[in-house]
Design a protein around this motif. Structure first.
Motif, mmCIF file in Angstrom:
data_model
loop_
_atom_site.group_PDB
_atom_site.id
_atom_site.type_symbol
_atom_site.label_atom_id
_atom_site.label_comp_id
_atom_site.label_asym_id
_atom_site.label_seq_id
_atom_site.Cartn_x
_atom_site.Cartn_y
_atom_site.Cartn_z
ATOM 1 N N SER A 140 0.839 -1.195 0.000
ATOM 2 C CA SER A 140 0.000 0.000 0.000
ATOM 3 C C SER A 140 0.881 1.255 0.000
ATOM 4 O O SER A 140 2.047 1.196 0.412
ATOM 5 C CB SER A 140 -0.890 -0.002 1.245
ATOM 6 O OG SER A 140 -1.771 1.097 1.256
ATOM 7 N N PRO A 141 0.350 2.392 -0.463
ATOM 8 C CA PRO A 141 1.156 3.619 -0.429
ATOM 9 C C PRO A 141 1.686 3.962 0.967
ATOM 10 O O PRO A 141 2.744 4.575 1.095
ATOM 11 C CB PRO A 141 0.191 4.688 -0.938
ATOM 12 C CG PRO A 141 -0.740 3.945 -1.848
ATOM 13 C CD PRO A 141 -0.912 2.598 -1.194
ATOM 14 N N TYR A 142 0.946 3.591 2.005
ATOM 15 C CA TYR A 142 1.393 3.792 3.378
ATOM 16 C C TYR A 142 1.294 2.465 4.129
ATOM 17 O O TYR A 142 0.397 1.653 3.871
ATOM 18 C CB TYR A 142 0.556 4.857 4.091
ATOM 19 C CG TYR A 142 0.749 6.244 3.520
ATOM 20 C CD1 TYR A 142 1.689 7.117 4.067
ATOM 21 C CD2 TYR A 142 0.011 6.674 2.427
ATOM 22 C CE1 TYR A 142 1.891 8.385 3.539
ATOM 23 C CE2 TYR A 142 0.205 7.938 1.889
ATOM 24 C CZ TYR A 142 1.136 8.791 2.440
ATOM 25 O OH TYR A 142 1.337 10.039 1.911
ATOM 26 N N SER A 143 2.221 2.249 5.049
ATOM 27 C CA SER A 143 2.229 1.056 5.903
ATOM 28 C C SER A 143 2.395 1.517 7.336
ATOM 29 O O SER A 143 3.249 2.373 7.625
ATOM 30 C CB SER A 143 3.376 0.124 5.526
ATOM 31 O OG SER A 143 3.255 -0.332 4.194
ATOM 32 N N ILE A 144 1.591 0.945 8.236
ATOM 33 C CA ILE A 144 1.558 1.465 9.605
ATOM 34 C C ILE A 144 1.830 0.369 10.626
ATOM 35 O O ILE A 144 1.274 -0.733 10.551
ATOM 36 C CB ILE A 144 0.206 2.147 9.901
ATOM 37 C CG1 ILE A 144 0.067 3.414 9.057
ATOM 38 C CG2 ILE A 144 0.062 2.469 11.384
ATOM 39 C CD1 ILE A 144 -1.093 4.298 9.433
ATOM 40 N N ASN B 193 5.376 4.250 2.415
ATOM 41 C CA ASN B 193 5.829 5.150 3.478
ATOM 42 C C ASN B 193 5.469 4.528 4.818
ATOM 43 O O ASN B 193 4.287 4.323 5.109
ATOM 44 C CB ASN B 193 5.148 6.512 3.338
ATOM 45 C CG ASN B 193 5.516 7.216 2.054
ATOM 46 O OD1 ASN B 193 6.582 7.789 1.937
ATOM 47 N ND2 ASN B 193 4.623 7.167 1.068
ATOM 48 N N TRP B 194 6.478 4.217 5.639
ATOM 49 C CA TRP B 194 6.235 3.572 6.922
ATOM 50 C C TRP B 194 5.917 4.612 7.999
ATOM 51 O O TRP B 194 6.622 5.610 8.153
ATOM 52 C CB TRP B 194 7.444 2.751 7.344
ATOM 53 C CG TRP B 194 7.516 1.444 6.620
ATOM 54 C CD1 TRP B 194 8.185 1.173 5.470
ATOM 55 C CD2 TRP B 194 6.862 0.229 7.001
ATOM 56 N NE1 TRP B 194 7.990 -0.142 5.090
ATOM 57 C CE2 TRP B 194 7.187 -0.743 6.021
ATOM 58 C CE3 TRP B 194 6.028 -0.134 8.061
ATOM 59 C CZ2 TRP B 194 6.710 -2.059 6.076
ATOM 60 C CZ3 TRP B 194 5.558 -1.440 8.121
ATOM 61 C CH2 TRP B 194 5.898 -2.382 7.149
ATOM 62 N N LEU B 195 4.828 4.352 8.720
ATOM 63 C CA LEU B 195 4.356 5.230 9.783
ATOM 64 C C LEU B 195 4.143 4.419 11.050
ATOM 65 O O LEU B 195 4.038 3.187 11.013
ATOM 66 C CB LEU B 195 3.046 5.913 9.381
ATOM 67 C CG LEU B 195 3.031 6.676 8.051
ATOM 68 C CD1 LEU B 195 1.606 7.117 7.723
ATOM 69 C CD2 LEU B 195 3.955 7.880 8.113
ATOM 70 N N GLU B 196 4.029 5.119 12.170
ATOM 71 C CA GLU B 196 3.754 4.470 13.451
ATOM 72 C C GLU B 196 2.602 5.170 14.152
ATOM 73 O O GLU B 196 2.470 6.392 14.090
ATOM 74 C CB GLU B 196 4.982 4.521 14.372
ATOM 75 C CG GLU B 196 6.103 3.600 13.985
ATOM 76 C CD GLU B 196 7.249 3.652 14.979
ATOM 77 O OE1 GLU B 196 7.879 2.596 15.189
ATOM 78 O OE2 GLU B 196 7.513 4.727 15.531
ATOM 79 N N MET B 197 1.765 4.376 14.806
ATOM 80 C CA MET B 197 0.752 4.874 15.744
ATOM 81 C C MET B 197 0.987 4.138 17.057
ATOM 82 O O MET B 197 0.681 2.956 17.162
ATOM 83 C CB MET B 197 -0.655 4.594 15.226
ATOM 84 C CG MET B 197 -1.030 5.328 13.964
ATOM 85 S SD MET B 197 -2.650 4.792 13.341
ATOM 86 C CE MET B 197 -3.696 5.208 14.765
ATOM 87 N N GLN B 198 1.537 4.834 18.052
ATOM 88 C CA GLN B 198 2.002 4.140 19.246
ATOM 89 C C GLN B 198 1.237 4.479 20.513
ATOM 90 O O GLN B 198 1.436 3.813 21.535
ATOM 91 C CB GLN B 198 3.486 4.398 19.461
ATOM 92 C CG GLN B 198 4.355 3.793 18.375
ATOM 93 C CD GLN B 198 5.803 3.643 18.796
ATOM 94 O OE1 GLN B 198 6.244 4.236 19.770
ATOM 95 N NE2 GLN B 198 6.542 2.839 18.064
#
Length: 334
Positions: A184-188, A253-258
């Motif tokens: 996917s365009p973004y990965s979380i 684009n790798w993102l984080e939700m922590q």
């Protein structure tokens, strides 16, 4: 195991999960109602099996107003041939079928939110009976689980695939391998703040490799978001060795939700004006949106502020918002 979970599920499958070949059928749930005394809820299901190998459980319509998953999975169900498969693919395009038929997040029968109803009950509401069947029959068959979501009628998301941060780091790592393969365009990398009763949690507690998505929203789907879903599910099956072929790579684009600071909620109702768009950066303390009181003119708007630095990955979709609604979701770049 509790006494109620020793009871058999009232749901019966018209497919044989052990048989090779392709089968299109139903999960039939008896449901007596005013217009059909011996009626049923008929949940479509496809099983494609060929020899020995891993099992992928592919699901959409966990919430009934989210459409990328059902589109991709109804399409896959009609096109996937046993000759392409090593192992087994179980496809349920619309898990909460009553909600899917009604185009609503929750079931019109019992107002049940399937993704907050696990482990379910065989003697419970219609939604609890569906959850119980997945908990006791389908999830144990699976090695990997892909559950499609999008924003439905009330949220709009950047398109992303996600897995959860888990105590079992080996299980977590395998899940993020599938997220990467999905493309996917973004990965979380996500820490769930409300995991009680979720399908995700049920699968992960069984040791299954579980991934999910958010692929848009607004109660509809676009050609772009559906293409991401179709390509992603094929990539996941290829990565798992269930179908042949090379993964179709895509930059992500790798993102984080922590933590809970990722979420911003409306404290007042009104007309919402977003001050940033999806994908744009925000700073801690900056205003994400204004909420205008609609009872009179001249009143000052209430502002929703970011509690962290990050980018906007989700926003409330309708123009009017209620107190307590999720207004915005932020994530940080890895």
């Amino acid at each position: 195991m509790s006494e109620q979970h020793l009871r058999p599920s009232p749901i019966s499958a018209t497919v044989d999960f052990t048989a090779d070949g392709v089968q299109h059928g139903f999960l039939r749930l008896p449901y007596s109602r005013d217009d059909s005394a011996w009626g049923s809820v008929m949940i479509p299901i496809t099983v494609v099996k060929s020899g020995e190998g891993p099992t992928a459980l592919l699901t959409g319509g966990n919430h009934g107003d989210e459409y990328e998953g059902p589109i991709a999975l109804f399409d896959l169900a009609r096109t996937l041939a046993p000759a392409e498969v090593r192992g087994r693919v179980i496809i349920v395009p619309a898990m909460n079928y009553p909600a899917f038929q009604a185009g609503t997040r929750t079931s019109p029968i019992d107002k049940g939110n399937l993704n907050r109803s696990f482990p379910g009950r065989p003697d419970g509401t219609v939604t609890e009976k569906i959850a119980d069947y997945f908990q006791r029959v389908l999830l144990p068959l699976a090695d990997i689980v892909l559950d499609f979501h999008s924003g439905g009628k009330t949220l709009d998301f950047l398109p992303f695939c996600a897995a959860h941060l888990l105590p079992d780091k080996r299980q977590e790592a395998r899940a993020f391998e599938l997220v990467k393969a999905f493309g996917s365009p973004y990965s979380i990398k996500m820490l769930e703040i409300d995991a009680v009763g979720m399908y995700d949690t049920a699968a992960e507690e069984m040791g299954k490799i579980f991934i999910t998505t958010e692929l848009g929203g607004g109660g509809s789907a676009t050609a772009k978001s559906v293409a991401i879903a179709k390509r992603g599910v094929s990539n996941v099956l290829r990565h798992a060795g269930i179908i042949n072929g090379e993964i179709e790579p895509r930059p992500t684009n790798w993102l984080e939700m922590q933590d809970a600071d990722c979420f911003a909620f409306a404290e007042e109702p009104g007309l919402v004006e977003f001050l940033v768009d999806l994908g744009e950066a925000v700073q801690r303390g900056s205003a994400i949106a204004r909420i205008y009181p609609t009872g009179r003119t001249g009143a000052e708007p209430f502002e929703v502020h970011a509690r962290m630095n990050g980018i906007l990955i989700a926003r409330h979709h309708p123009g009017l918002i209620k107190a307590g609604d999720c207004c915005a979701v932020l994530a940080t770049r890895v």
